[in-house]
Design a protein around this motif. Structure first.
Motif, PDB file in Angstrom:
ATOM      1  N   PHE A 110      66.648  24.394  14.722  1.00 39.55           N
ATOM      2  CA  PHE A 110      65.901  24.664  15.953  1.00 39.55           C
ATOM      3  C   PHE A 110      65.842  23.401  16.819  1.00 39.55           C
ATOM      4  CE2 PHE A 110      61.696  24.516  18.047  1.00 39.55           C
ATOM      5  CZ  PHE A 110      61.832  25.612  18.884  1.00 39.55           C
ATOM      6  N   ARG A 111      66.174  23.550  18.115  1.00 34.85           N
ATOM      7  CA  ARG A 111      66.153  22.475  19.120  1.00 34.85           C
ATOM      8  C   ARG A 111      67.347  21.523  19.036  1.00 34.85           C
ATOM      9  NH1 ARG A 111      60.478  19.606  19.885  1.00 34.85           N
ATOM     10  NH2 ARG A 111      60.806  19.109  17.687  1.00 34.85           N
ATOM     11  N   ASN A 112      68.308  21.727  18.143  1.00 29.00           N
ATOM     12  CA  ASN A 112      69.505  20.891  18.150  1.00 29.00           C
ATOM     13  C   ASN A 112      70.330  21.175  19.406  1.00 29.00           C
ATOM     14  OD1 ASN A 112      68.547  20.161  15.672  1.00 29.00           O
ATOM     15  ND2 ASN A 112      70.296  20.901  14.506  1.00 29.00           N
ATOM     16  N   PHE A 113      71.071  20.166  19.882  1.00 30.75           N
ATOM     17  CA  PHE A 113      71.842  20.359  21.103  1.00 30.75           C
ATOM     18  C   PHE A 113      73.061  19.450  21.123  1.00 30.75           C
ATOM     19  CE2 PHE A 113      68.761  17.052  21.962  1.00 30.75           C
ATOM     20  CZ  PHE A 113      69.442  16.121  22.714  1.00 30.75           C
ATOM     21  N   ILE A 114      73.969  19.715  22.087  1.00 33.61           N
ATOM     22  CA  ILE A 114      75.243  19.002  22.242  1.00 33.61           C
ATOM     23  C   ILE A 114      75.257  18.278  23.579  1.00 33.61           C
ATOM     24  CG2 ILE A 114      77.727  19.321  22.627  1.00 33.61           C
ATOM     25  CD1 ILE A 114      77.081  19.507  19.743  1.00 33.61           C
ATOM     26  N   VAL A 115      75.838  17.066  23.605  1.00 36.46           N
ATOM     27  CA  VAL A 115      76.118  16.336  24.842  1.00 36.46           C
ATOM     28  C   VAL A 115      77.612  16.008  24.844  1.00 36.46           C
ATOM     29  CG1 VAL A 115      75.629  14.314  26.254  1.00 36.46           C
ATOM     30  CG2 VAL A 115      73.798  15.353  24.904  1.00 36.46           C
ATOM     31  N   LEU A 116      78.325  16.467  25.878  1.00 38.19           N
ATOM     32  CA  LEU A 116      79.782  16.285  25.961  1.00 38.19           C
ATOM     33  C   LEU A 116      80.130  15.292  27.060  1.00 38.19           C
ATOM     34  CD1 LEU A 116      82.675  17.341  25.074  1.00 38.19           C
ATOM     35  CD2 LEU A 116      82.531  18.818  27.079  1.00 38.19           C
ATOM     36  N   TYR A 117      81.110  14.418  26.772  1.00 33.26           N
ATOM     37  CA  TYR A 117      81.589  13.444  27.743  1.00 33.26           C
ATOM     38  C   TYR A 117      83.107  13.586  27.879  1.00 33.26           C
ATOM     39  CZ  TYR A 117      77.081  11.191  26.859  1.00 33.26           C
ATOM     40  OH  TYR A 117      75.738  10.930  26.725  1.00 33.26           O
ATOM     41  N   VAL A 118      83.589  13.590  29.118  1.00 31.46           N
ATOM     42  CA  VAL A 118      85.023  13.543  29.418  1.00 31.46           C
ATOM     43  C   VAL A 118      85.259  12.329  30.313  1.00 31.46           C
ATOM     44  CG1 VAL A 118      86.971  14.707  30.496  1.00 31.46           C
ATOM     45  CG2 VAL A 118      85.283  16.041  29.217  1.00 31.46           C
ATOM     46  N   ASN A 119      86.044  11.381  29.805  1.00 36.57           N
ATOM     47  CA  ASN A 119      86.262  10.095  30.500  1.00 36.57           C
ATOM     48  C   ASN A 119      84.931   9.406  30.819  1.00 36.57           C
ATOM     49  OD1 ASN A 119      88.955  10.621  30.336  1.00 36.57           O
ATOM     50  ND2 ASN A 119      89.284  10.930  32.521  1.00 36.57           N
ATOM     51  N   GLY A 120      83.975   9.502  29.897  1.00 38.74           N
ATOM     52  CA  GLY A 120      82.685   8.842  30.066  1.00 38.74           C
ATOM     53  C   GLY A 120      81.699   9.569  30.951  1.00 38.74           C
ATOM     54  N   GLN A 121      82.087  10.726  31.522  1.00 40.08           N
ATOM     55  CA  GLN A 121      81.216  11.495  32.413  1.00 40.08           C
ATOM     56  C   GLN A 121      80.624  12.681  31.644  1.00 40.08           C
ATOM     57  OE1 GLN A 121      80.335  10.982  35.804  1.00 40.08           O
ATOM     58  NE2 GLN A 121      78.890  12.606  35.279  1.00 40.08           N
ATOM     59  N   GLU A 122      79.293  12.799  31.659  1.00 41.34           N
ATOM     60  CA  GLU A 122      78.650  13.913  30.959  1.00 41.34           C
ATOM     61  C   GLU A 122      78.951  15.226  31.678  1.00 41.34           C
ATOM     62  OE1 GLU A 122      74.180  15.430  29.583  1.00 41.34           O
ATOM     63  OE2 GLU A 122      74.502  13.368  30.295  1.00 41.34           O
ATOM     64  N   ILE A 123      79.305  16.260  30.904  1.00 39.32           N
ATOM     65  CA  ILE A 123      79.660  17.576  31.428  1.00 39.32           C
ATOM     66  C   ILE A 123      78.616  18.590  30.963  1.00 39.32           C
ATOM     67  CG2 ILE A 123      81.465  19.323  31.600  1.00 39.32           C
ATOM     68  CD1 ILE A 123      82.278  16.624  32.742  1.00 39.32           C
ATOM     69  N   ALA A 124      78.174  19.444  31.868  1.00 37.03           N
ATOM     70  CA  ALA A 124      77.190  20.478  31.543  1.00 37.03           C
ATOM     71  C   ALA A 124      77.897  21.756  31.112  1.00 37.03           C
ATOM     72  CB  ALA A 124      76.292  20.759  32.748  1.00 37.03           C
ATOM     73  N   PRO A 125      77.395  22.452  30.101  1.00 29.70           N
ATOM     74  CA  PRO A 125      78.010  23.723  29.686  1.00 29.70           C
ATOM     75  C   PRO A 125      77.663  24.842  30.658  1.00 29.70           C
ATOM     76  CG  PRO A 125      76.058  23.294  28.376  1.00 29.70           C
ATOM     77  CD  PRO A 125      76.241  22.090  29.262  1.00 29.70           C
ATOM     78  N   VAL A 126      78.377  25.968  30.519  1.00 25.10           N
ATOM     79  CA  VAL A 126      78.127  27.108  31.405  1.00 25.10           C
ATOM     80  C   VAL A 126      76.913  27.917  30.941  1.00 25.10           C
ATOM     81  CG1 VAL A 126      80.532  27.261  32.100  1.00 25.10           C
ATOM     82  CG2 VAL A 126      79.757  28.532  30.093  1.00 25.10           C
ATOM     83  N   GLU A 127      76.508  27.772  29.671  1.00 28.63           N
ATOM     84  CA  GLU A 127      75.389  28.558  29.174  1.00 28.63           C
ATOM     85  C   GLU A 127      74.064  28.036  29.730  1.00 28.63           C
ATOM     86  OE1 GLU A 127      78.699  29.068  26.350  1.00 28.63           O
ATOM     87  OE2 GLU A 127      77.702  27.316  27.186  1.00 28.63           O
ATOM     88  N   LYS A 128      73.089  28.949  29.837  1.00 26.34           N
ATOM     89  CA  LYS A 128      71.721  28.576  30.150  1.00 26.34           C
ATOM     90  C   LYS A 128      71.079  28.114  28.854  1.00 26.34           C
ATOM     91  CE  LYS A 128      67.436  30.308  32.172  1.00 26.34           C
ATOM     92  NZ  LYS A 128      66.746  31.513  32.724  1.00 26.34           N
TER      93      LYS A 128
END
Length: 289
Positions: free
Chosen positions: A79-97
Motif C-alpha cells: 500500500f502506497r508504493n509508487f514508481i518514479v521514471l527518468y528518461v535522460n534525467g527528466q522525470e516522466i509522468a505516467p498516463v494513469e491517475k
C-alpha cells in the motif's frame, strides 16, 4: 663619349613567395566552400527542423517508446508504493491517475530517433520509513525508425535482487508518410477519463478472543481506513480489533490532510465499543497552519 648601358631587371624573390601564399589560400578557400555542402547521408545528423509540429499532429503519431511497470502497489503490504521514471534525467509522468493502490504505471512516448538513458526508482513506503530500489536497463535503449521499443517489467517484491528491464523492439506500421495541409481550425482531442475500480477490502480474519468493536466515522465520509498497515474499507466502517495491544489508525481522503491516531490497549479494554468521529481538514488549510 659616355653611353647608356642596358641592365636586365633583378628578380624579386618576395613577389614569388607572396604568389605562392595566395595560391595556397585560394586552394584552402575553395576546399572549404566545397565542404559546406552536405551529403544526403549526413543531412539526418546535421539538419534540424525549423519549428516543431503542432500538438494535434504529434498526438496522431504512433508511440515509439512504451514503458510499462506492473505489480507496483495494492491494498495489502505494498500500500502506497509508487514508481518514479527518468528518461535522460527528466522525470516522466505516467498516463494513469495515481492513487495509493495504483498497480500499473504506463509511459507511452513519442521520441526522436536515437539512444536514451532510462532509469526508474521503486519507492517502498512503510509506516516508519521509505526504501528506494533502482530499476535499471541492461543495455542502451534505442528508438529506431518504423519500430516501437517496449520496456516492461512485473515487480517481484519478494526478490531482493535489483530490478532489470529488457528492451524488446517491436515493428509497427511502416506505411509511407502522407503530407496534407493543416486545417484552419484545430479541435483538441477529447480527454478520456480514467476510471479506477474502488479498492476491495482484504479478506476478513477470525475475531480474537479479546475483540472490541471500533466504529469510525469521518466528516466528510468516504475516507480510506487503515489499521496496522491493513486496509479495512472506507468510512463509516465498523471493525473488530484486539484489546490486547495498541493499534495505529490511518485515515486519508483525496484533498484532505491524513490523520494518524494511536489507540491505547488500556482504553480499549475499558469499553466494548469505541467510537471515533474525525473531522478531516482540507490539505491546503493544514499547510497554512
Amino acid at each position: 663619349m659616355p653611353a647608356f648601358r642596358r641592365y636586365s631587371p633583378r628578380r624579386n624573390s618576395t613577389f614569388g613567395f607572396l604568389a605562392l601564399v595566395a595560391a595556397l589560400l585560394l586552394t584552402i578557400l575553395l576546399a572549404a566552400c566545397g565542404s559546406s555542402r552536405l551529403t544526403t547521408d549526413r543531412a539526418y545528423s546535421k539538419l534540424k527542423p525549423k519549428e516543431q509540429l503542432p500538438d494535434r499532429e504529434i498526438r496522431e503519431m504512433p508511440e515509439n517508446l512504451v514503458i510499462k511497470i506492473t505489480n507496483v502497489a495494492d491494498a495489502g503490504k505494498s500500500f502506497r508504493n509508487f514508481i518514479v521514471l527518468y528518461v535522460n534525467g527528466q522525470e516522466i509522468a505516467p498516463v494513469e491517475k495515481l492513487s495509493n493502490f495504483t498497480s500499473t504505471y504506463t509511459y507511452p512516448m513519442r521520441l526522436q530517433h536515437g539512444v536514451y538513458e532510462v532509469k526508474a526508482e521503486y519507492h517502498v513506503v512503510g509506516f516508519w520509513r521509505e526504501q528506494v530500489f533502482d530499476i535499471i536497463v541492461d543495455e542502451p535503449v534505442k528508438v529506431l525508425p518504423d519500430q516501437r521499443t517496449l520496456l516492461q517489467i512485473k515487480l517481484d517484491k519478494d526478490d531482493p535482487r535489483p530490478f532489470i528491464i529488457e528492451p524488446a523492439p517491436e515493428v509497427i506500421d511502416s506505411r509511407p508518410i502522407v503530407t496534407r495541409p493543416a486545417p484552419n481550425v484545430i479541435v483538441p482531442a477529447p480527454v478520456q477519463p480514467v476510471v479506477q475500480p474502488a479498492p476491495q477490502p482484504v479478506e476478513a480474519v477470525p475475531l480474537p478472543a479479546d475483540a472490541v468493536t471500533l466504529q469510525i466515522n469521518t466528516s466528510p465520509s468516504g475516507a480510506d481506513v487503515i489499521i496496522d498497515d491493513r486496509y479495512y474499507g472506507q468510512s463509516p466502517v465498523k471493525i473488530a480489533v484486539s484489546s490486547g495491544q495498541n493499534h495505529i489508525v490511518q485515515i486519508s481522503r483525496a484533498g484532505y490532510a491524513e490523520v494518524v491516531k494511536i489507540l491505547n490497549a488500556a482504553e480499549l479494554r475499558e469499553q466494548p465499543l469505541m467510537q471515533l468521529l474525525i473531522k478531516l481538514e482540507p490539505a491546503e488549510a493544514k499547510n497554512q497552519n
